[in-house]
Motif scaffolding. Sequence first.
Motif, short mmCIF file in Angstrom:
data_model
loop_
_atom_site.label_atom_id
_atom_site.label_comp_id
_atom_site.label_asym_id
_atom_site.label_seq_id
_atom_site.Cartn_x
_atom_site.Cartn_y
_atom_site.Cartn_z
N UNK A 7 0.96 -1.30 0.27
CA UNK A 7 -0.01 0.02 -0.12
C UNK A 7 0.89 1.25 0.01
N UNK A 8 0.41 2.21 -0.68
CA UNK A 8 1.25 3.56 -1.10
C UNK A 8 0.23 4.40 -0.55
N UNK A 9 0.76 5.67 0.24
CA UNK A 9 -0.04 6.74 0.32
C UNK A 9 -0.18 7.55 -0.98
N UNK A 10 -1.42 8.36 -0.93
CA UNK A 10 -1.59 9.26 -2.12
C UNK A 10 -2.67 10.01 -2.10
N UNK B 265 -3.45 7.37 3.60
CA UNK B 265 -2.26 7.13 4.41
C UNK B 265 -1.88 5.75 4.82
N UNK B 266 -1.04 5.34 3.78
CA UNK B 266 -0.38 3.83 4.21
C UNK B 266 0.38 3.84 5.29
N UNK B 267 0.12 3.65 6.58
CA UNK B 267 0.72 3.82 7.87
C UNK B 267 1.65 2.85 7.99
N UNK B 268 1.18 1.72 7.89
CA UNK B 268 2.11 0.56 8.20
C UNK B 268 1.54 -0.81 7.73
N UNK C 170 -16.59 15.78 6.61
CA UNK C 170 -15.52 14.90 6.80
C UNK C 170 -15.87 13.51 7.18
N UNK C 171 -14.90 12.63 6.88
CA UNK C 171 -14.81 11.36 7.01
C UNK C 171 -13.51 10.95 7.25
N UNK C 172 -13.33 9.95 8.30
CA UNK C 172 -12.11 9.43 8.78
C UNK C 172 -12.29 8.00 8.77
N UNK C 173 -11.48 6.96 8.02
CA UNK C 173 -11.85 5.59 7.92
C UNK C 173 -10.30 4.75 8.23
N UNK C 174 -10.25 4.02 9.21
CA UNK C 174 -9.07 3.32 9.08
C UNK C 174 -9.41 1.68 9.20
N UNK C 175 -8.62 1.00 8.84
CA UNK C 175 -8.75 -0.47 8.85
C UNK C 175 -7.43 -1.04 9.36
#
Length: 916
Positions: free
Chosen positions: A270-273, A296-299, A318-323
Amino acid sequence: MTLQKISHTDTKIVLKPLRTNLFHIVLSSFFLTLGSIQVSAQDLPGKKNPIPAVQQPDTTRITTDNPILTDTTSVANTPITDTIKPKKKQGLDAVTRRKAKDYEKIDQRKKELTLYNEAELYYKDIELKSGIIVMKYDTDEVFAGRIKDSLGNYTQYPYFKQGSSVVEADSIHFNTKTKKARVWNSRTDQGEFRVMGEITKKENDSVYFIKGAKFTTSKNMKDPEYYFYSNKIKFVPGKKVVVGPTNMVIANVPTPVGLPFAFFPMSDKAESGLIFPTYGDSNSQGYYLQNGGYYFALSDYYDLTVTGDYYTNGSYGLRFETNYAKRYNFSGNLNVRFENLITSERGLPDYTRAKNYNIQWSHNQDAKASPDSRFSASVNLGSSKYFRQSLNTVNVGASLVNTMNSSISYSKTFRSVPQVNLSLTATHSQNTNTEVINMTLPTLQASVDRIFLFAPADAPKKGFIKNINLQYNLRGENRIQTYDSLFFKPQMFRDAKSGLQHTIPLSTNFKVFKYFSVSASTNYQETWVMNTIRREFVNDSSIVRDVKGFDSFRTYNFSTSIGTTIYGTFNFGDDRKLQAIRHVMRPSLTYTYTPSFDQYWDTYQIDANGNYADYSRFTGGLYSPPGQEYSSNVGIAVNNTFEAKVRDDENETATEPKKVMLLNNLNFTTSYNMAADSLAWSPLRVTAGTNLFKEKMNINFGTTLDPYAINNSGQRIDTYNIDNGGSLFRLTSANITMNYSVASSDGKSGQGKDEDSQTARNGGRTDDLFGSATDLSDSRQSLFKDDEDTDKKEDKSEGGFYNAKLPWDLRLAYSLTYTNNNREKKISGSSLMVSGNLDITPRWKMGFSTGYDFVQKGVTFTQLRFERDLLSWRMDFNWVPFGDNTYWGFFIGIKSSVLSDIKYDKRQVPDQRVGN
């Protein structure tokens, strides 16, 4: 003997290149690997008094390919440094494997190896397959090309693989040392991209230059439905593609779509972009940009997606989503959404503004991570009107569901003797219509495993005494009831109610008369609460005061039951289609005794006339107050199942009849209170359920029959209905539900369930009976939940259009409710819901969801869905023609996530009004 000078020593040694047959044998066996050159020079031994001399370099040049020297001459004391430089090693430096179907040819003069027909060559991490392979081992060059078959057609195109990189081409020229290569008409897969080039130059392991390049995500490389053409490309496998002037070609027709240059990231990781937004216009908020943001590809374990919307009238979202996930431990996702919605303009009478939010969290723990403890979460909370007013979500199923539920729990098991179980749970339930919210923060539950008082742990538990067992259960709650407008405000916590409930059941079970199972139990319960009430008569009226502080009450009861199972079979003969009917009946009789706990009841003055009434200070608290009247209740229940044995005519080899379930259940339940002075019988409840048409239709039925009559006011009176001129029972309510699902192929009726959809997370149906949700943030998702890969489908049409096999599925759901509590004889609910899908062709799909309410006399929610699979592209049209959620949307775009921004998306969202 005359002593010679050291300077003469070299002239005494004569070096002659030797050539033997061993050279040819070794060269052929190890793919003509050249040996190394070894040269040595030695002096003659000197006497006791040597004459010193100046050391001189050895200038003799060895030009042989493989000299073999045997010289034992040596000179003592003063060694001579060997300055002869061996010739650079040539040939292969690793084991080479090869094979060919027709022949292998070695040309010693040209130092060339030829493999012909189904040739294969394996060297280090290189795998090469082709019609013909020519290897020049003196220059480390390999040539591979295709060959012609008997008809003159080219076959066996070169296949080149190095590591994970695969190239298919017309011909290949490769150097095994420098790793450089030239490839003609190359074809290679790089992630989701497929790259084709007229001439490819490989500089090293990581850089390619391609002339006349085509790149696409189409699976058909020979005839792609679309591609991008560029005259020059710099290609770094696994990292990036940098192109010059590029033109988009669809169906081999150049389009006006072009770019002066482009950069495409390519990576297995995964790459950030950036996430490019979608533009459009709405009825009330003006023009907009939606779903733009950054990824954001954090790790390797978690990521973050931040997206937002902006509307020209000032609305935004605004929306924030993390997996996140960790293998063999846990996985989950978290979504936080906020929208500030404005309608009309400030100062106008229809100006409204609303701030809505929604939080969703899902966490699952792997069962292998910790067998004795578990943590899970399923959270869905926020503004009650979020899914109905959101401009970014067209989710009919989520907007039709009027409840949102959440649960976060942690459980722990202590492997002691006896075993102890502990759990903490926080729950949330929200009605989106009334905006009432019920929460428990938290609920504590603890239990001690069953203890047998009169039997060892490893002994069998038989009989009345040995089966006596004791348990302990603890339940504590901090319950909150509030409204959407007061959520997480101080008043919400002031109204909380807390308490603990201790329960100690003592029970046993045993057999009597061999066929009857008897169970008996007594239950002691102690309740602690922190909230009570006190009623007072003040100023000619009765008021209720809340009392904060600890209080408690204790209750107990006794119950016993006896039951058995009766089997009956009605045989009709083995020569008949219906051979037998089996009836299983499970009658049971239950007795429950609960004493009166009137010590927890007080009296209070109702009015100024001196009228009094009873009340309990625990009324309206966390737990139900103890009963004021004792009860001696007898419960009667009869459960039935009916099964048929039918001759199996479909299976000619069957030796046993086929079992068919006639009725899954037919249950009768009622009770009689021996302590009641009137209306001792409770209504008779009858329920039944069955499956028909090879279990494709499910039918459930229920009715309530009251033995007592009612007066003119609609109240039950202590007179049997049959004594009041009526029938034995008075039908007060009835309901029936039917679900039917069928498809063109047996065993595949209905669409696959989508358990992870937004509708399912909101508590709605997982199928499309109430329509299919549209995710505006990712329009690449199909409207049809089909597990089968469309690209693998085959056109099964036979004999023209009329005999074509067109896959389809159909679902029907009917619900009927009848009420007659007060002799109204009214059908309060009657509705039919229908949904279906049809594959017109292997790549054309259409679907619909609709229904009709026979009471309200109107069509329910209706949705039409059309979708065309364009191989690498997808096109759909979604339309809700009428109702409160009118909507249409058209989309066409590339499926691949790499080129997901190449799309056309046009839609008309519902006219949604926001409240103040």
